[in-house]
Design an enzyme around this catalytic site. Structure first.
Site, PDB file in Angstrom:
ATOM      1  N   ASP A 103       0.840  -1.188   0.000  1.00 54.05           N
ATOM      2  CA  ASP A 103       0.000   0.000   0.000  1.00 54.05           C
ATOM      3  C   ASP A 103       0.889   1.257   0.000  1.00 54.05           C
ATOM      4  OD1 ASP A 103      -3.101   0.749   0.657  1.00 54.05           O
ATOM      5  OD2 ASP A 103      -1.779   2.075   1.785  1.00 54.05           O
ATOM      6  N   ASP A 238      -8.477  -7.860  -3.513  1.00 57.17           N
ATOM      7  CA  ASP A 238      -8.341  -6.481  -3.054  1.00 57.17           C
ATOM      8  C   ASP A 238      -9.110  -5.525  -3.962  1.00 57.17           C
ATOM      9  OD1 ASP A 238      -7.532  -4.148  -1.839  1.00 57.17           O
ATOM     10  OD2 ASP A 238      -5.413  -4.354  -2.364  1.00 57.17           O
ATOM     11  N   GLY A 264      -7.840 -10.413   0.863  1.00 52.07           N
ATOM     12  CA  GLY A 264      -8.153  -9.032   0.557  1.00 52.07           C
ATOM     13  C   GLY A 264      -6.927  -8.144   0.639  1.00 52.07           C
ATOM     14  N   HIS A 265      -7.153  -6.887   1.038  1.00 51.31           N
ATOM     15  CA  HIS A 265      -6.098  -5.873   1.045  1.00 51.31           C
ATOM     16  C   HIS A 265      -4.988  -6.213   2.040  1.00 51.31           C
ATOM     17  CE1 HIS A 265      -4.453  -1.923   0.252  1.00 51.31           C
ATOM     18  NE2 HIS A 265      -4.552  -1.564   1.513  1.00 51.31           N
ATOM     19  N   PHE A 266      -5.381  -6.581   3.260  1.00 52.24           N
ATOM     20  CA  PHE A 266      -4.402  -6.932   4.291  1.00 52.24           C
ATOM     21  C   PHE A 266      -4.198  -8.446   4.301  1.00 52.24           C
ATOM     22  CE2 PHE A 266      -5.711  -2.717   5.790  1.00 52.24           C
ATOM     23  CZ  PHE A 266      -4.477  -2.156   6.058  1.00 52.24           C
TER      24      PHE A 266
END
Length: 295
Positions: A103, A238, A264-266
């Protein structure tokens, strides 16, 4: 397995918190966190890898346990965050290292890599972007904010990203079984985000992100020119940095190893063991043996 240690030091006059694990004579892995979290996101990965690697994970100014200087006293830009991280690495005497980029960690780390390519042993990318293909629907209100910083509709949308519900969504969206994600993650992030003045800092960084996109061509040229060893370990579900952004690296990165996880994102929160094993195998081939050969 070594315990993670916790330190605070001054870099450019600012108190910077960082986590440290492993022995200093091992290959170095620098872990750069994303929004809206901190080095806390690497707590488990550091335990997993500390037997073979020396790991450093800082909190940026205004994040986690690092100081939050007033906006009048510190320019909250990605260039400034990169300067702080580089200052910490210099202070610690680290001359060669791999970077883990997640990120916000991607634009911070790519600035370091492009400025000092000779210091980079490898790059590990987890849901971090260097291509326009990775900035899709999620980014529409941010792009509106870039066009007009006084756009109150866009501003309210962006503030929602670091509300309780917004934080929980970032951790759980795209995770097949959200019960494996600890609520402690967003509760801890919220504690730091609720510091007086932090909301304006986060909005300023949203606004400054456009200056990362203007550097994408330079970072892509860095990939083509310096051919870094790169490992992608990406949460394929994500919505923030969708998988098209991961695919785009294939255009320019010659030495690329590519892994998608049903996350997902994390992604570390649901697939930490699998990602740690992938990193260990990759670094074992690309970095550890190289270090032994040149010792």
């Amino acid at each position: 397995m070594n315990n993670v240690k916790h330190h605070t030091t001054q870099v450019n006059g600012i108190d910077i918190f960082y986590r440290e694990a492993g022995q200093q004579d091992k290959p170095v892995l620098v872990l750069l966190h994303g929004y809206p979290t901190s080095s806390h996101m690497y707590r488990n990965l550091m335990q997993e890898l500390s037997d073979e690697y020396y790991l450093i994970a800082p909190d940026y100014p205004g994040f986690g346990r690092s100081a939050q200087p007033h906006m009048a006293d510190f320019p909250y830009t990605f260039a400034s965050l990169a300067d702080i991280v580089q200052g910490l690495l210099d202070q610690l005497g680290l001359k060669r290292y791999s970077l883990y980029l997640m990120d916000y960690g991607a634009p911070v780390g790519y600035r370091l890599a492009a400025a000092h390519p000779e210091r980079i042993e490898s790059l590990i990318v987890q849901n971090g972007c260097a291509y326009d293909e990775g900035l899709q629907q999620f980014w529409d209100p941010i792009k509106a904010y870039w066009k007009d910083k006084n756009d109150k509709v866009a501003e309210r949308t962006l503030e929602g990203f670091h509300s309780v519900d917004g934080l929980k969504w970032q951790y759980t969206h795209g995770v097949p079984d959200a019960t494996v994600i600890s609520p402690d993650n967003w509760e801890l992030d919220l504690r730091h985000l609720q510091r007086p003045g932090n909301d304006r800092i986060q909005l300023q960084l949203f606004y400054d992100y456009q200056n990362n996109t203007t550097l994408y061509p330079q970072w892509q040229e860095y990939f083509r020119t310096h051919n870094p060893e790169m490992l992608i370990v990406y949460g394929k579900n994500d919505y923030i940095f969708p998988v098209a952004g991961a695919e785009a690296y294939k255009k320019d990165v010659k030495h690329l190893e590519y892994h998608l996880f049903d996350a997902g994102h994390f992604a570390l929160e649901s697939h930490g063991k699998e990602i740690a094993a992938t990193i260990r195998e990759f670094l074992g081939r690309k970095v550890a043996r190289k270090s032994l050969a040149t010792a």
